[in-house]
Design a protein around this motif. Structure first.
Motif, PDB file in Angstrom:
ATOM      1  N   LEU A  88      14.116  79.163 -36.299  1.00 41.23           N
ATOM      2  CA  LEU A  88      13.651  79.523 -34.960  1.00 41.23           C
ATOM      3  C   LEU A  88      13.523  78.295 -34.067  1.00 41.23           C
ATOM      4  O   LEU A  88      13.728  78.378 -32.845  1.00 41.23           O
ATOM      5  CB  LEU A  88      12.299  80.250 -35.049  1.00 41.23           C
ATOM      6  CG  LEU A  88      12.318  81.640 -35.692  1.00 41.23           C
ATOM      7  CD1 LEU A  88      10.910  82.228 -35.724  1.00 41.23           C
ATOM      8  CD2 LEU A  88      13.257  82.576 -34.950  1.00 41.23           C
ATOM      9  N   VAL A  89      13.170  77.163 -34.660  1.00 42.35           N
ATOM     10  CA  VAL A  89      13.126  75.914 -33.894  1.00 42.35           C
ATOM     11  C   VAL A  89      14.538  75.438 -33.582  1.00 42.35           C
ATOM     12  O   VAL A  89      14.849  75.032 -32.448  1.00 42.35           O
ATOM     13  CB  VAL A  89      12.347  74.832 -34.676  1.00 42.35           C
ATOM     14  CG1 VAL A  89      12.457  73.485 -33.959  1.00 42.35           C
ATOM     15  CG2 VAL A  89      10.887  75.232 -34.838  1.00 42.35           C
ATOM     16  N   PHE A  93      17.508  74.592 -29.808  1.00 39.27           N
ATOM     17  CA  PHE A  93      18.258  73.391 -29.452  1.00 39.27           C
ATOM     18  C   PHE A  93      19.766  73.600 -29.543  1.00 39.27           C
ATOM     19  O   PHE A  93      20.509  73.061 -28.707  1.00 39.27           O
ATOM     20  CB  PHE A  93      17.840  72.224 -30.359  1.00 39.27           C
ATOM     21  CG  PHE A  93      16.404  71.811 -30.177  1.00 39.27           C
ATOM     22  CD1 PHE A  93      16.057  70.924 -29.172  1.00 39.27           C
ATOM     23  CD2 PHE A  93      15.411  72.306 -31.003  1.00 39.27           C
ATOM     24  CE1 PHE A  93      14.741  70.530 -29.007  1.00 39.27           C
ATOM     25  CE2 PHE A  93      14.086  71.919 -30.846  1.00 39.27           C
ATOM     26  CZ  PHE A  93      13.749  71.039 -29.831  1.00 39.27           C
ATOM     27  N   VAL A  94      20.218  74.343 -30.545  1.00 42.31           N
ATOM     28  CA  VAL A  94      21.667  74.482 -30.745  1.00 42.31           C
ATOM     29  C   VAL A  94      22.132  75.927 -30.633  1.00 42.31           C
ATOM     30  O   VAL A  94      23.310  76.213 -30.862  1.00 42.31           O
ATOM     31  CB  VAL A  94      22.084  73.909 -32.121  1.00 42.31           C
ATOM     32  CG1 VAL A  94      21.768  72.432 -32.202  1.00 42.31           C
ATOM     33  CG2 VAL A  94      21.401  74.668 -33.255  1.00 42.31           C
ATOM     34  N   TRP A 104      20.331  83.146 -30.504  1.00 41.61           N
ATOM     35  CA  TRP A 104      21.437  83.398 -31.412  1.00 41.61           C
ATOM     36  C   TRP A 104      22.139  82.096 -31.803  1.00 41.61           C
ATOM     37  O   TRP A 104      22.272  81.167 -30.997  1.00 41.61           O
ATOM     38  CB  TRP A 104      22.477  84.314 -30.764  1.00 41.61           C
ATOM     39  CG  TRP A 104      22.059  85.734 -30.634  1.00 41.61           C
ATOM     40  CD1 TRP A 104      22.305  86.768 -31.513  1.00 41.61           C
ATOM     41  CD2 TRP A 104      21.318  86.321 -29.557  1.00 41.61           C
ATOM     42  NE1 TRP A 104      21.754  87.939 -31.051  1.00 41.61           N
ATOM     43  CE2 TRP A 104      21.140  87.699 -29.858  1.00 41.61           C
ATOM     44  CE3 TRP A 104      20.769  85.813 -28.382  1.00 41.61           C
ATOM     45  CZ2 TRP A 104      20.456  88.551 -29.010  1.00 41.61           C
ATOM     46  CZ3 TRP A 104      20.084  86.661 -27.540  1.00 41.61           C
ATOM     47  CH2 TRP A 104      19.934  88.016 -27.860  1.00 41.61           C
ATOM     48  N   PHE A 105      22.604  82.072 -33.052  1.00 39.75           N
ATOM     49  CA  PHE A 105      23.552  81.057 -33.497  1.00 39.75           C
ATOM     50  C   PHE A 105      24.948  81.644 -33.387  1.00 39.75           C
ATOM     51  O   PHE A 105      25.190  82.781 -33.829  1.00 39.75           O
ATOM     52  CB  PHE A 105      23.297  80.651 -34.951  1.00 39.75           C
ATOM     53  CG  PHE A 105      22.040  79.857 -35.156  1.00 39.75           C
ATOM     54  CD1 PHE A 105      21.915  78.589 -34.612  1.00 39.75           C
ATOM     55  CD2 PHE A 105      20.999  80.364 -35.906  1.00 39.75           C
ATOM     56  CE1 PHE A 105      20.762  77.840 -34.807  1.00 39.75           C
ATOM     57  CE2 PHE A 105      19.833  79.637 -36.109  1.00 39.75           C
ATOM     58  CZ  PHE A 105      19.717  78.368 -35.546  1.00 39.75           C
ATOM     59  N   GLY A 106      25.871  80.896 -32.827  1.00 43.45           N
ATOM     60  CA  GLY A 106      27.245  81.363 -32.705  1.00 43.45           C
ATOM     61  C   GLY A 106      28.161  80.652 -33.680  1.00 43.45           C
ATOM     62  O   GLY A 106      28.189  79.417 -33.734  1.00 43.45           O
ATOM     63  N   PHE A 107      28.903  81.450 -34.474  1.00 42.30           N
ATOM     64  CA  PHE A 107      29.843  80.887 -35.446  1.00 42.30           C
ATOM     65  C   PHE A 107      31.173  81.625 -35.330  1.00 42.30           C
ATOM     66  O   PHE A 107      31.326  82.745 -35.836  1.00 42.30           O
ATOM     67  CB  PHE A 107      29.325  81.017 -36.879  1.00 42.30           C
ATOM     68  CG  PHE A 107      27.971  80.419 -37.109  1.00 42.30           C
ATOM     69  CD1 PHE A 107      27.818  79.062 -37.321  1.00 42.30           C
ATOM     70  CD2 PHE A 107      26.835  81.217 -37.101  1.00 42.30           C
ATOM     71  CE1 PHE A 107      26.555  78.513 -37.540  1.00 42.30           C
ATOM     72  CE2 PHE A 107      25.585  80.676 -37.313  1.00 42.30           C
ATOM     73  CZ  PHE A 107      25.443  79.315 -37.530  1.00 42.30           C
ATOM     74  N   SER A 108      32.135  81.024 -34.642  1.00 40.52           N
ATOM     75  CA  SER A 108      33.492  81.584 -34.552  1.00 40.52           C
ATOM     76  C   SER A 108      33.480  83.049 -34.119  1.00 40.52           C
ATOM     77  O   SER A 108      34.099  83.912 -34.750  1.00 40.52           O
ATOM     78  CB  SER A 108      34.219  81.446 -35.897  1.00 40.52           C
ATOM     79  OG  SER A 108      34.274  80.092 -36.303  1.00 40.52           O
ATOM     80  N   GLY A 109      32.772  83.319 -33.055  1.00 45.45           N
ATOM     81  CA  GLY A 109      32.739  84.678 -32.539  1.00 45.45           C
ATOM     82  C   GLY A 109      31.704  85.584 -33.180  1.00 45.45           C
ATOM     83  O   GLY A 109      31.562  86.741 -32.786  1.00 45.45           O
ATOM     84  N   VAL A 110      30.979  85.091 -34.182  1.00 46.77           N
ATOM     85  CA  VAL A 110      29.943  85.871 -34.862  1.00 46.77           C
ATOM     86  C   VAL A 110      28.576  85.309 -34.459  1.00 46.77           C
ATOM     87  O   VAL A 110      28.344  84.103 -34.567  1.00 46.77           O
ATOM     88  CB  VAL A 110      30.106  85.824 -36.391  1.00 46.77           C
ATOM     89  CG1 VAL A 110      28.988  86.593 -37.076  1.00 46.77           C
ATOM     90  CG2 VAL A 110      31.458  86.388 -36.790  1.00 46.77           C
ATOM     91  N   SER A 111      27.701  86.173 -34.001  1.00 51.87           N
ATOM     92  CA  SER A 111      26.366  85.766 -33.582  1.00 51.87           C
ATOM     93  C   SER A 111      25.330  86.204 -34.605  1.00 51.87           C
ATOM     94  O   SER A 111      25.348  87.353 -35.057  1.00 51.87           O
ATOM     95  CB  SER A 111      26.031  86.359 -32.211  1.00 51.87           C
ATOM     96  OG  SER A 111      26.914  85.880 -31.217  1.00 51.87           O
ATOM     97  N   GLN A 158      11.685  81.467 -26.693  1.00 53.61           N
ATOM     98  CA  GLN A 158      13.129  81.689 -26.526  1.00 53.61           C
ATOM     99  C   GLN A 158      13.535  82.147 -25.120  1.00 53.61           C
ATOM    100  O   GLN A 158      14.603  81.667 -24.671  1.00 53.61           O
ATOM    101  CB  GLN A 158      13.613  82.675 -27.595  1.00 53.61           C
ATOM    102  CG  GLN A 158      13.556  82.087 -28.993  1.00 53.61           C
ATOM    103  CD  GLN A 158      14.004  83.072 -30.059  1.00 53.61           C
ATOM    104  OE1 GLN A 158      14.343  84.222 -29.771  1.00 53.61           O
ATOM    105  NE2 GLN A 158      14.015  82.630 -31.313  1.00 53.61           N
ATOM    106  N   PRO A 159      12.995  83.055 -24.373  1.00 51.70           N
ATOM    107  CA  PRO A 159      11.881  83.948 -24.715  1.00 51.70           C
ATOM    108  C   PRO A 159      12.398  85.290 -25.241  1.00 51.70           C
ATOM    109  O   PRO A 159      13.421  85.803 -24.788  1.00 51.70           O
ATOM    110  CB  PRO A 159      11.211  84.160 -23.354  1.00 51.70           C
ATOM    111  CG  PRO A 159      12.358  84.103 -22.381  1.00 51.70           C
ATOM    112  CD  PRO A 159      13.383  83.171 -22.954  1.00 51.70           C
TER     113      PRO A 159
END
Length: 401
Positions: A88-89, A93-94, A104-111, A158-159
């Motif tokens: 969550l931290v 940042f990224v 969300w974390f984004g990885f090659s079109g996958v969130s 985030q919020p």
């Protein structure tokens, strides 16, 4: 760390009703997602195929969880929760920002949305915390609140107000199940109500608008109130039996915003009507009933706590997602479990049900094991009593009196 019971044993002892209801809800969601996407954009098959893929991922994750030892999960719950809070931290940042929230974390079109999985970690760590430090005194009660507050504050930054409300619900249900005194729970509820007016000044502009149009959608019918108005039109136009599958005009003509995500229930209600909606609500009711049955039968307090906490999470999201679609509750963006388009929410919800189903199976196997007589011990007693043939009859041998 790994479960000694085989998957076959667990499945045979599990509550099959849970799986049937889960499959029915997922199927209803697939139909609604496919129909909602076949409007002006024509992406229904793409959305449905991606959701089906996430369903396969959720099934694989559920099977993997069934191989883990439940006491070990509780033992390492602090580590799991700390890892979740770290994510969550990190997402602040990224992570990628979508609709004003960096969640969300984004990885090659996958969130991937980590806050969905932290819901499970929170339920487990609260169960362990309340087992080790029963919240029957005020310092221990505050300790449980502080532990949950770490994740709550991180999602508020985030919020993501919706996830923060879910975390609060999980915490409250866990404390109730742990036997926290009513005066503390009542005081907590009172404090929440007392700070609500002041919380208004900390809300984002779009969050304030959502609350205002909930009270009166006509204040901004083409802006903040548009979603609520169109969703209510969709639900109401379904009438008794609905317009039929793929015949919902609100989603097809793109009047209904976010039809495959936030307002998937509106799509379902428009096409299947009041009768279909009642059947859908009945499925959710059966799911909660069977989960509650597991919580009532399990013997260990810590198991009751995390099961009740997960039930509180699912109930709150059912209630909120359907209520906001009908204009009865403010819009929070919380997904309707098992039906809404999205991978993280689906996998997390399936994992929650899988954990409860596994605990129910373990409890049943334990009851069966305790009900089986010890045949070896009976034979030993029988031989010592002189009842076996080698001792010369029932009246001879060693007396056990």
């Amino acid at each position: 760390m790994f479960e000694r019971r085989t998957l076959g044993e667990l499945f045979r002892a599990s509550d099959k009703t849970l799986f049937v209801v889960l499959a029915a809800l997922f199927s209803a969601g697939l139909l609604s997602i496919y129909s909602a996407g076949n409007g002006a954009s024509g992406n229904g098959f793409h959305y449905a195929l991606r959701q089906l893929t996430w369903g396969a991922v959720a099934l694989a994750a559920a099977l993997a969880v069934w191989k883990l030892d439940m006491p070990a999960l509780l033992h390492y719950s602090y580590v799991i929760y700390a890892a979740g809070c770290f994510l969550l931290v990190a997402v602040l940042f990224v992570g990628s920002r979508t609709k004003g929230s960096q969640a969300w974390f984004g990885f090659s079109g996958v969130s991937i949305q980590p806050s969905e999985f932290v819901k499970i970690a929170l339920a487990l760590v609260l169960a362990q915390q309340c087992r080790l430090f029963c919240p029957d005194t005020f310092p221990r009660f505050l300790g449980a609140l502080a532990l949950a507050g770490v994740a709550g504050i991180l999602v508020l930054v985030q919020p993501d107000l919706g996830s923060a409300l879910v975390y609060g619900t999980i915490t409250f249900f866990a404390l109730v199940a742990a036997g926290a005194p009513g005066k503390y729970l009542g005081g907590l509820a009172g404090c929440v109500l007392a700070v609500l007016p002041g919380a208004w000044f900390f809300l984002k502009e779009y969050q304030r608008n959502r609350l205002l149009v909930f009270i009166e959608p006509a204040l901004d019918p083409l802006g903040a109130g548009y979603n609520v108005i169109q969703s209510r039109i969709a639900v109401g136009s379904g009438r008794l039996l609905g317009k039929g599958f793929m015949h919902g005009t609100q989603s097809k003509l793109r009047f209904l915003p976010e039809p495959h995500t936030d307002f998937v229930f509106s799509v379902f209600a428009e096409e299947f009507g009041f009768v279909g909606s009642c059947l859908l609500l009945a499925l959710y009711g059966v799911l909660l009933w069977r989960l509650t049955a597991v919580a009532r039968r399990t013997r260990e307090l810590e198991n009751k706590i995390w099961i009740v906490a997960l039930i509180g999470w699912l109930w709150f999201q059912f209630f909120e997602a359907i209520g906001m679609s009908m204009g009865l509750l403010p819009i929070t963006g919380l997904p309707l479990p098992f039906m809404c388009y999205g991978g993280s929410s689906l996998v997390a919800a399936v994992l929650a049900v899988a954990l409860v189903a596994k605990q129910g199976a373990l409890d049943k196997l334990e009851r069966l094991d305790s009900a089986v007589p010890d045949t070896v011990g009976l034979k030993l007693v029988d031989s010592l009593s002189g009842r076996s043939a080698g001792w010369g009859g029932p009246n001879r041998g060693i007396s056990l009196r």
